[in-house]
Each structure stands twice: as structure tokens, then as C-alpha cells.
Write a protein that holds these residues in place. Sequence first.
Motif, mmCIF file in Angstrom:
data_model
loop_
_atom_site.group_PDB
_atom_site.id
_atom_site.type_symbol
_atom_site.label_atom_id
_atom_site.label_comp_id
_atom_site.label_asym_id
_atom_site.label_seq_id
_atom_site.Cartn_x
_atom_site.Cartn_y
_atom_site.Cartn_z
ATOM 1 N N ALA A 1 -35.032 8.374 -38.545
ATOM 2 C CA ALA A 1 -33.588 8.186 -38.721
ATOM 3 C C ALA A 1 -33.191 8.164 -40.192
ATOM 4 N N ALA A 2 -34.118 7.735 -41.042
ATOM 5 C CA ALA A 2 -33.847 7.671 -42.479
ATOM 6 C C ALA A 2 -34.129 8.983 -43.189
ATOM 7 N N GLY A 3 -34.599 9.994 -42.444
ATOM 8 C CA GLY A 3 -34.802 11.313 -43.034
ATOM 9 C C GLY A 3 -36.242 11.717 -43.269
ATOM 10 N N VAL A 4 -37.200 10.870 -42.888
ATOM 11 C CA VAL A 4 -38.607 11.248 -43.037
ATOM 12 C C VAL A 4 -38.942 12.323 -42.004
ATOM 13 N N THR A 5 -39.695 13.320 -42.416
ATOM 14 C CA THR A 5 -40.020 14.433 -41.529
ATOM 15 C C THR A 5 -41.507 14.457 -41.189
ATOM 16 N N GLY A 6 -41.831 15.200 -40.158
ATOM 17 C CA GLY A 6 -43.216 15.419 -39.754
ATOM 18 C C GLY A 6 -43.383 16.854 -39.329
ATOM 19 N N SER A 7 -44.612 17.262 -39.060
ATOM 20 C CA SER A 7 -44.869 18.642 -38.646
ATOM 21 C C SER A 7 -44.318 18.890 -37.256
ATOM 22 N N ARG A 8 -43.569 19.953 -37.108
ATOM 23 C CA ARG A 8 -43.030 20.318 -35.792
ATOM 24 C C ARG A 8 -44.128 20.751 -34.835
ATOM 25 N N ASP A 9 -45.339 21.014 -35.367
ATOM 26 C CA ASP A 9 -46.459 21.438 -34.526
ATOM 27 C C ASP A 9 -47.441 20.294 -34.268
ATOM 28 N N SER A 10 -46.999 19.066 -34.459
ATOM 29 C CA SER A 10 -47.905 17.922 -34.384
ATOM 30 C C SER A 10 -48.581 17.754 -33.037
ATOM 31 N N LEU A 11 -47.941 18.195 -31.966
ATOM 32 C CA LEU A 11 -48.521 17.972 -30.648
ATOM 33 C C LEU A 11 -49.513 19.051 -30.245
ATOM 34 N N HIS A 12 -49.217 20.320 -30.547
ATOM 35 C CA HIS A 12 -49.975 21.400 -29.922
ATOM 36 C C HIS A 12 -50.779 22.266 -30.891
ATOM 37 N N ALA A 13 -50.705 22.028 -32.183
ATOM 38 C CA ALA A 13 -51.435 22.861 -33.143
ATOM 39 C C ALA A 13 -52.948 22.644 -33.011
ATOM 40 N N ASP A 14 -53.707 23.545 -33.605
ATOM 41 C CA ASP A 14 -55.169 23.450 -33.518
ATOM 42 C C ASP A 14 -55.699 22.142 -34.089
ATOM 43 N N HIS A 15 -54.977 21.567 -35.047
ATOM 44 C CA HIS A 15 -55.370 20.273 -35.600
ATOM 45 C C HIS A 15 -54.361 19.187 -35.216
ATOM 46 N N GLY A 16 -53.603 19.440 -34.153
ATOM 47 C CA GLY A 16 -52.582 18.496 -33.717
ATOM 48 C C GLY A 16 -53.134 17.407 -32.826
ATOM 49 N N TYR A 17 -52.222 16.625 -32.258
ATOM 50 C CA TYR A 17 -52.652 15.431 -31.546
ATOM 51 C C TYR A 17 -53.442 15.744 -30.285
ATOM 52 N N ALA A 18 -53.004 16.723 -29.501
ATOM 53 C CA ALA A 18 -53.724 17.053 -28.265
ATOM 54 C C ALA A 18 -55.138 17.521 -28.573
ATOM 55 N N ALA A 19 -55.277 18.397 -29.553
ATOM 56 C CA ALA A 19 -56.610 18.907 -29.905
ATOM 57 C C ALA A 19 -57.509 17.790 -30.420
ATOM 58 N N ALA A 20 -56.941 16.845 -31.141
ATOM 59 C CA ALA A 20 -57.733 15.766 -31.717
ATOM 60 C C ALA A 20 -58.141 14.718 -30.693
ATOM 61 N N SER A 21 -57.440 14.651 -29.559
ATOM 62 C CA SER A 21 -57.672 13.534 -28.640
ATOM 63 C C SER A 21 -57.934 13.952 -27.202
ATOM 64 N N SER A 22 -58.094 15.247 -26.961
ATOM 65 C CA SER A 22 -58.414 15.708 -25.610
ATOM 66 C C SER A 22 -59.237 16.985 -25.713
ATOM 67 N N ASP A 23 -59.551 17.584 -24.583
ATOM 68 C CA ASP A 23 -60.424 18.755 -24.569
ATOM 69 C C ASP A 23 -59.698 20.054 -24.877
ATOM 70 N N THR A 24 -58.366 20.027 -24.956
ATOM 71 C CA THR A 24 -57.589 21.241 -25.183
ATOM 72 C C THR A 24 -56.471 20.943 -26.183
ATOM 73 N N THR A 25 -55.660 21.950 -26.452
ATOM 74 C CA THR A 25 -54.462 21.717 -27.261
ATOM 75 C C THR A 25 -53.285 21.286 -26.382
#
Length: 455
Positions: free
Chosen positions: A221-245
Motif C-alpha cells: 500500500a505504501a508503494g513497495v513492489t515485488g516481482s510479478r513472476d513471484s509465484l510461477h517463475a523458475d525461481h519463484g515460490y512454487a518452484a522453491a517449495s513444491s515439485d513443479t512451478t
Amino acid sequence: MTDNPLIQLAQAAHAWQTRDVPVAVEHDTRRAVLDWFGSMLPGCLEGPAVALSHAVASEQGQGAAVSYVDGQRGSARHAALLNGTASHTAEFDDIFRDGGYHPGSPTISAALAVAQAEGASADAFRRAVIGGYEVGCRIAMALQPSHYRDWHITATVGTMGAAVSTAMIKGCTAEQIGNSIAIASSFAGGHQENLQGKGQTKPLHCGHAAEAGVLAGLAAAAGVTGSRDSLHADHGYAAASSDTTGNWGMALAGLGDWTPISRMTFKNHGCCGHIFPTLDGLRVLQAQHAFGPADIDGIEVEGYGPTASICDRLDVTTPQDARFSVQYCVAALLYMGAVRLAAFTPEALARADLRAFMPKVRVTEDPEIAAAYPSRRQARLRVTLKDGSVLKHFQPTRKGDPDDPLTDAELVAKFDELAGLAVTQDDAARLRRCVMATDELPGSVPLHPANQSAA
């Protein structure tokens, strides 16, 4: 339409800011909030939330958010941390079956704290809860079942649900809501050893998820941004914590047509949900054949993966152990008639009859039942009686699941039972009316302990 799941989920959550809320969805949301209060209040009496409240007492500070654990007002982060921890202590919090995820503890803890801090309306609060459930439950579906092998999914994905609800109450744009998800994905943690092992960390997982989600939402809300690919990228959250992206096709199916808060499981037993099919199946067999624990020679339970890997435990020394033991919960059901809070008192844990019965229960994994997990939670039972007769039963679902839901009356009875342990009857009744029948933001004043008279 974009194929980026983070953007799709953020847009769906943002849409709940202004779209019509169907009457049935609003009612389902009120049910979820009532169930959260009922699950949370017993955790204010004892357990890690109480100890934590002393540890962070210096951080109470100024603010309008209510921590029901210490009865104080303070910042949204402080209230979310303590209330989130309390809400996962008694193991009565809701379940999104298809994701193996408890959305209420982190999401409602964050949403209510921020709504109180911001002076938001009850409508804005409920919309934020719907949006937080929408995002968290669908991310959970995308990660399961492999995520659960090493990670406590409520601790991890709960951070993102809490972030979304926070961002929505702050009036964020869809892009900012997406940033809250991305930021929260870097805060998400909580591993299985602190779920399955000894200690009291598991409830703190939900408190941390709520607090970290509030931080992520406020940052976005204050304007801090993050990667729009954080969930599904090769180094994103799904890849880091499960067997797939991520299985995003399944997770996003029906987005905009149905919403997860209308497909919730509300617990009917005060233990791990992986044990429910066994308990429900035993109740069916008892109703059909009228046997008691003294008549039983042995019980064989066939279930899915976590039934055996998490809940097959004879070494039970604490209430936490007992809530995750098929053997203990079966004995408690047979000897005490129910697996509610009374089953986990020191007196119950010390009962010789329960302990003597536990080795009679054998737990194994059934490949067919395991293949249907997590969308189906089933058990196959074989009860051998001392007269040599064998009783068999297949339990296809759990009481409280969407296909066998708790009625409103049953949900209210559960709330009254749990809330009555912690607050006065007047406060419990007032809170129930506020949640289910008014358009007031619930719980905006501290509640009176059950051993005090209402002021």
C-alpha cells in the motif's frame, strides 16, 4: 487475459472490492468469521499465544486493533500476531479441503486487525476476507500435494492470504494487491518438523503468517513492489517449495464463477483433520452395531498419506501430540463420546483406559484412498470384536466438508461451546449476533473473561 497467475489472482481479489456479493457468499463469510472467533478464543486462555503476549508486551503501543489474548488495543501487526497464534491453538480452525489449508487463522486474524486499525466497515472487512480466501486457497491448490511434504501450508500460503486481505482494506489497486502477494511470498515460512515434531511452534506459524501478511500488505500500500513472476517463475515460490512451478490451470479453474469461502470445511472434532474420516466412520459403525470399547479386539485404519505419515503415533505426551494421533483420538471418541477440548486436558491425557486401548489401533496407507487426496478425505475401517465378528466400513467424506456441511445450528453450537470457555455468556451472545446478524465490525471492543462479569 494474462497467463500470469499472480496477476489473475490480484485482479480477482480487487474485483471483490466492488462486485456484488451474493447473499449466499456473504452468509458463508459470516460463518467463517464466527468459526474463527470460536476457534480463537480458547487459545487466549493457555498455550503459546499467552506466553507470546508477555514476550511482546512492550510492543503493544498505540492503535485500535484488539488483541483478545492480552485484552489490549495496539497495532494491527501486534493483534494479528497474537490472535493468529491463538486461533490455531485448539485445532478447531477451518479447512479448505482441496488445498489442505487453514485460511481462517492467518486471513481473518490479519483482516480484522487491519479493519479495526483503519476504522473500516464490516462490509469492507468481509470483502477482504473473501478476497484473502480467494487468493490463498487457490495458491494452496497450485502447490499441493508436494508442498505439504516439507512445508506447513497454512504457515506459508497463509502469509499471502493475509497480505491480500490487508491490501484490500487499505484500498489498494490490483497492481498493489499483486505486489502484496509477491512481497508475502518472500516472508512465507514454516516447515513440517515444527508441525509434526515436539514443541509449541505450530500455532506460531499462523500468528507469524498473519503478522507478516499485514506487513506485506502495508508495504504494498505504501508503494513497495515485488516481482510479478513471484509465484510461477523458475525461481519463484512454487518452484522453491513444491515439485513443479505450480498447477495453475487447476488452481485458477472457475475463477470468477465460484469462490473458495463457499467451499469450506468447518471442524467437527478438535484434532487434526486427517483423523476425521476415521472418527466419522467409527460413529457410523457404532450407530449400526452398538459396540463399545470393551467389545473391541482391534481396529485397522486405512487412509491417505498424511493419515499414516503424520497421525500414526503412539508416543503421546502433550495435547499437541494427542491431536495428531489417530490412536489417541479413536480411544477418546470411544471412551469419552467426543473429541472436543475435554479430550486434551491433563486428566484425559493421563487416563489409563485410553492409553491401554491405543495399541489396538493400526494405521496404514491405502493407495486408492491416497490417490484421491487432497480433494477427497476418506478412510476404510475394519473393526474386529472380541466375539470374532468383523465390521467393515468405507467413509467417503468428513462431517463438516462441503458435501456434508455443518448446519448453521451446529456451527453456532460449536461456537457457543468454545467461546463459553473464554468469555462471558453475554459477550459470546453479543459477538454471535454481531457476526451473523448485524452490519457492525465484530469484536471491536475487548471481551470479558468468562470468570468476570460483563461491565
